[in-house]
Design a protein around this motif. Structure first.
Motif, PDB file in Angstrom:
ATOM      1  N   SER A   1      32.150  68.040  45.542  1.00  0.00           N
ATOM      2  CA  SER A   1      32.286  67.140  46.512  1.00  0.00           C
ATOM      3  C   SER A   1      32.937  65.915  46.008  1.00  0.00           C
ATOM      4  CB  SER A   1      31.370  67.206  47.706  1.00  0.00           C
ATOM      5  OG  SER A   1      30.059  66.805  46.911  1.00  0.00           O
ATOM      6  N   ASP A   2      32.166  65.263  45.035  1.00  0.00           N
ATOM      7  CA  ASP A   2      32.424  64.085  44.503  1.00  0.00           C
ATOM      8  C   ASP A   2      33.437  64.114  43.303  1.00  0.00           C
ATOM      9  OD1 ASP A   2      30.666  65.363  42.737  1.00  0.00           O
ATOM     10  OD2 ASP A   2      29.111  63.785  42.537  1.00  0.00           O
ATOM     11  N   ALA A   3      34.093  64.996  43.029  1.00  0.00           N
ATOM     12  CA  ALA A   3      35.215  64.923  42.287  1.00  0.00           C
ATOM     13  C   ALA A   3      36.516  65.371  43.002  1.00  0.00           C
ATOM     14  CB  ALA A   3      34.948  66.078  40.915  1.00  0.00           C
ATOM     15  N   ILE A   4      36.687  65.051  44.186  1.00  0.00           N
ATOM     16  CA  ILE A   4      37.776  65.349  45.127  1.00  0.00           C
ATOM     17  C   ILE A   4      37.958  64.215  45.927  1.00  0.00           C
ATOM     18  CG2 ILE A   4      38.429  66.660  46.857  1.00  0.00           C
ATOM     19  CD1 ILE A   4      36.868  69.070  46.188  1.00  0.00           C
ATOM     20  N   SER A   5      39.218  63.647  46.017  1.00  0.00           N
ATOM     21  CA  SER A   5      39.475  62.631  46.914  1.00  0.00           C
ATOM     22  C   SER A   5      40.663  62.516  47.565  1.00  0.00           C
ATOM     23  CB  SER A   5      39.381  61.232  45.922  1.00  0.00           C
ATOM     24  OG  SER A   5      39.192  60.125  46.757  1.00  0.00           O
ATOM     25  N   GLY A   6      40.913  61.831  48.603  1.00  0.00           N
ATOM     26  CA  GLY A   6      42.139  61.926  49.184  1.00  0.00           C
ATOM     27  C   GLY A   6      42.911  60.711  49.579  1.00  0.00           C
ATOM     28  N   LEU A   7      44.047  61.003  50.248  1.00  0.00           N
ATOM     29  CA  LEU A   7      45.137  59.892  50.316  1.00  0.00           C
ATOM     30  C   LEU A   7      44.406  58.688  51.470  1.00  0.00           C
ATOM     31  CD1 LEU A   7      48.330  61.869  50.899  1.00  0.00           C
ATOM     32  CD2 LEU A   7      47.555  60.561  48.523  1.00  0.00           C
TER      33      LEU A   7
END
Length: 190
Positions: free
Chosen positions: A153-159
């Protein structure tokens, strides 16, 4: 307590941590923050001898990329000579498998499913950029192929924050399990 996953049957799939993507603006985490967490995962998976798949979107001239008429076009990328190279913080080792994709998902038109099945891998830990594009599409494809999914969860990010929050709350819990990088790394000690 049941372990989160079995190292022998689990792959780490890292989505689009490449030079032309990581430098963009993301929410809730910056490209640098995602890179730091993903690197920790990559290091442990390599140390364990587990499969590490490094996914990159690669098309020098863009001609083989989809170009439908849309209301909201994805961000334009600077396609400099090295834009599709995996970032040096992650690097590529001889044991990694590099997946070059032309679409949003890492399965369509690639050998990813074949490589996982040949190794009898049934679980994927997923991280990378962007939550609602490459990560989401790859997750849905993996789910439809029958893989178990764990999202870092903390190694994923969005636009955008909204995009990220939507997939993290409405989509990812329906196709897999959501854990922090630390929770995944704690599994390394089991």
């Amino acid at each position: 307590m049941e372990p989160l996953f079995n190292w022998e049957s689990t792959a780490l799939i890292v989505i689009d941590l490449q030079k032309g993507v990581v430098s963009g603006n993301y929410a809730p985490f910056s490209g640098e923050q995602v890179t730091e967490k993903a690197k920790a995962l990559v290091d442990v998976f390599r140390k364990k001898g587990s499969f590490v798949g490094l996914v990159r979107v690669s098309s020098r001239d863009g001609k083989d990329m989809l170009s439908p008429k849309v209301d909201a076009a994805p961000p334009q990328r600077d396609r400099s000579e090295d834009w599709d190279e995996i970032i040096p913080e992650i690097g590529v080792t001889d044991t990694d498998h590099v997946i070059s994709k032309k679409q949003w998902g890492a399965f369509y038109g690639t050998d990813l499913d074949l490589q996982l099945r040949r190794r009898k891998l049934d679980t994927i830990v997923l991280c990378g950029i962007a939550s609602g594009i490459g990560v989401d599409t790859t997750a849905r494809e993996a789910f439809q192929h029958g893989y178990q999914l764990i999202f870092a969860s903390d190694a994923i990010s969005g636009l955008t924050q909204n995009e990220h929050d939507y997939v993290m709350s409405a989509i990812f819990p329906r196709v897999g399990r959501i854990r922090t990088t630390e929770e995944i790394l704690q599994s390394a000690n089991r």
